[in-house]
Design a protein around this motif. Structure first.
Motif, PDB file in Angstrom:
ATOM      1  N   ASP A 236      60.695  44.029  43.495  1.00  0.00           N
ATOM      2  CA  ASP A 236      59.949  43.914  41.668  1.00  0.00           C
ATOM      3  C   ASP A 236      58.568  43.532  42.363  1.00  0.00           C
ATOM      4  O   ASP A 236      58.089  44.662  41.708  1.00  0.00           O
ATOM      5  N   ASP A 237      57.607  42.809  42.595  1.00  0.00           N
ATOM      6  CA  ASP A 237      56.608  42.395  42.587  1.00  0.00           C
ATOM      7  C   ASP A 237      56.072  43.316  43.573  1.00  0.00           C
ATOM      8  O   ASP A 237      54.982  43.596  43.317  1.00  0.00           O
ATOM      9  N   PHE A 264      66.078  48.551  40.665  1.00  0.00           N
ATOM     10  CA  PHE A 264      65.364  48.067  39.414  1.00  0.00           C
ATOM     11  C   PHE A 264      66.096  47.456  38.504  1.00  0.00           C
ATOM     12  O   PHE A 264      67.007  48.176  38.130  1.00  0.00           O
ATOM     13  N   SER A 265      65.327  46.217  37.167  1.00  0.00           N
ATOM     14  CA  SER A 265      65.829  46.529  35.962  1.00  0.00           C
ATOM     15  C   SER A 265      65.123  47.621  35.309  1.00  0.00           C
ATOM     16  O   SER A 265      63.593  47.767  35.532  1.00  0.00           O
ATOM     17  N   VAL A 268      60.945  46.276  34.935  1.00  0.00           N
ATOM     18  CA  VAL A 268      60.292  46.515  36.261  1.00  0.00           C
ATOM     19  C   VAL A 268      60.117  48.420  36.134  1.00  0.00           C
ATOM     20  O   VAL A 268      59.046  47.970  36.587  1.00  0.00           O
ATOM     21  N   TYR A 269      60.619  48.735  36.674  1.00  0.00           N
ATOM     22  CA  TYR A 269      60.641  49.980  36.718  1.00  0.00           C
ATOM     23  C   TYR A 269      59.545  50.746  35.660  1.00  0.00           C
ATOM     24  O   TYR A 269      59.547  51.628  36.402  1.00  0.00           O
TER      25      TYR A 269
END
Length: 469
Positions: A236-237, A264-265, A268-269
């Protein structure tokens, strides 16, 4: 770091060893890359650093352009840094100079002037190179010929001592990390290069830290090596950081993260998409949105519309591109405020696209109609949109009321034709006074009577209500 190019080049298909011209970069993209570099070194002017309006909304850098800076005290306050583009216009047969970026500092003493000259120097080096001895060329355990002091007037041996101390401080003093990284970049050009050259012993830096620094420094080869090692725990980061790194190197880094086919969630996206919007990289935004359904399980139908609304705030040209590539389903699910935002711009073309693709006015309908009909300036746009499709809810009496207050009679008639009940509106309006618009109300009463008469003449089985489109 490599210099910022004002032209794009790519390997030739016929001979990959040679480069061929590939067009001009977008001015905003060049600005964001420069801003990123200055910020990483702590060199952004403290009041503002702004791109000239002429170069916004997707305008490209002219072919053959070069860049130069001027620095001076302001007429009334502060110190100003002006960045200009200069090029020869073949059509006009003359040289053209136009403002590109303006920076300003709050202070106005000699130290502030000196600092702005340092920033001017950093900008010049970013585009023309600094011809300096950076970390990759420093001798380990020895001293090169001292060809002159740096800005802080240190010999190279003294610089090495300070750099080593700064690297150690970065590891041990979390609170000073940001300032430490800025100083390191000023003195070495790239933290990543320095670490790779002199090593970290006896210090330790995690692979994730190195990967983030590689993104910030634009070191693609280092990132390629580190990404597979840290991706599983920091996907994610890494996506968010790479999405917000300006320039071609940032696009390649982001593509490398996505190439691992991870998921990705939505939050996050969304953050990654917003980072790409913030650096005005329309191509990157389009890539992310095109692939959103693949990378985000159960993506919200409104996601693309929300991104268009977000982009409209500072990068309207990206918002229009998003809308252009959205499906009818995506626009139908878009937040109603998107219609309101483009109504504020009086953008007939984009408003038409939104209505044709099925957007709902929702709670924003009355504000959109108010802006279009105020003083009658763009009532024609409101009329055209309502003729395309009835996008106002039939119980939205506030939307009709806004048009009555602006005496937009023809727009009001279209709302009545579309299904808003004038009798119910009159009852509603008793709690929403509208004095001074008697002529408009009389015209609507007459029109409503005509509608009622026509409906009474239609056989009961055919009297199913009136709609547009």
């Amino acid at each position: 770091m490599n210099v910022i190019e004002l032209e794009r080049w790519k390997p030739s298909e016929e001979d990959p060893r040679k480069l061929e011209y590939a067009g001009q970069p977008m001015a905003q993209e060049v600005f964001e890359e420069l801003k990123c570099r200055l910020e990483s070194m702590g060199y952004l002017p403290d009041e503002y650093f702004l791109l000239d309006d002429h170069w916004k909304n997707g305008r490209n850098i002219p072919k053959g352009a070069d860049i130069f800076c001027t620095t001076d005290y302001g007429a009334s306050e502060g110190v100003y840094l002006d960045v200009y583009l200069k090029w020869y216009d073949e059509n006009q047969k003359k040289s053209i100079t136009r403002s590109f970026i303006t920076g300003k500092t709050l202070g106005e003493n000699g130290n502030d002037l000196d600092r702005m000259f340092l920033i001017s120097s950093a900008i010049t080096k970013a585009f023309h190179g600094d011809h300096a001895t950076h970390a990759r060329y420093m001798k380990i355990g020895g001293v090169e010929d001292d060809t002159g002091g740096s800005v802080v007037h240190l010999s190279q041996q003294e610089q090495k001592v300070i750099i080593k101390a700064l690297v150690e401080q970065r590891e041990r003093q979390e609170q000073a990390m940001s300032q430490t990284e800025q100083l390191l970049r000023r003195m070495t050009g790239s933290i990543t290069e320095y670490v790779n050259t002199v090593g970290m012993r006896p210090l330790r830096m995690s692979g994730y830290d190195k990967a983030i620094l590689a993104i910030q420094d634009g070191e693609m080869s280092v990132f390629q090596e580190l990404c597979p090692k840290v991706l599983a725990e920091h996907t994610d980061d890494l996506l968010i950081a790479a999405a917000g790194r300006p320039g071609e190197v940032g696009r390649r880094m982001m593509a490398l993260v996505l190439a691992n086919d991870v998921r990705f969630s939505e939050d996050v996206y969304r953050a990654a998409c917003q980072k790409a919007v913030d650096i005005a990289d329309g191509d990157r935004v389009r890539l992310l949105l095109t692939a959103a359904d693949h990378y985000v399980p159960e993506l919200s139908p409104s996601f693309h519309g929300e991104m268009a609304s977000y982009a409209h705030t500072d990068h309207r040209f990206i918002a229009t591109e998003i809308i252009k590539h959205c499906s009818e389903e995506q626009i139908a699910a878009a937040p109603p405020r998107l219609l309101e935002q483009f109504a504020a711009d009086h953008d007939h073309r984009t408003l038409s696209a939104l209505v044709e693709k099925g957007i709902s006015g929702g709670s924003s309908a009355w504000r959109a109609l108010h802006m279009l009909t105020y003083e009658g300036r763009d009532s024609w746009i409101a009329e055209e949109l309502l003729k395309k499709r009835m996008w106002v809810e039939t119980d939205d009496y506030g939307a009709l009321h806004a048009c009555v207050q602006n005496d937009a009679v023809d727009v009001c008639k279209l709302l009545l034709d579309g299904g808003i009940d004038f009798d119910v509106y009159q009852q509603w309006a008793k709690n929403h006074p509208c004095d001074g618009h008697e002529k408009t109300m009389q015209a609507l009463e007459d029109h409503w009577s005509e509608i009622q008469t026509k409906m009474a003449q239609v056989p009961a089985q055919e009297n199913g209500g009136m709609t547009f489109g």
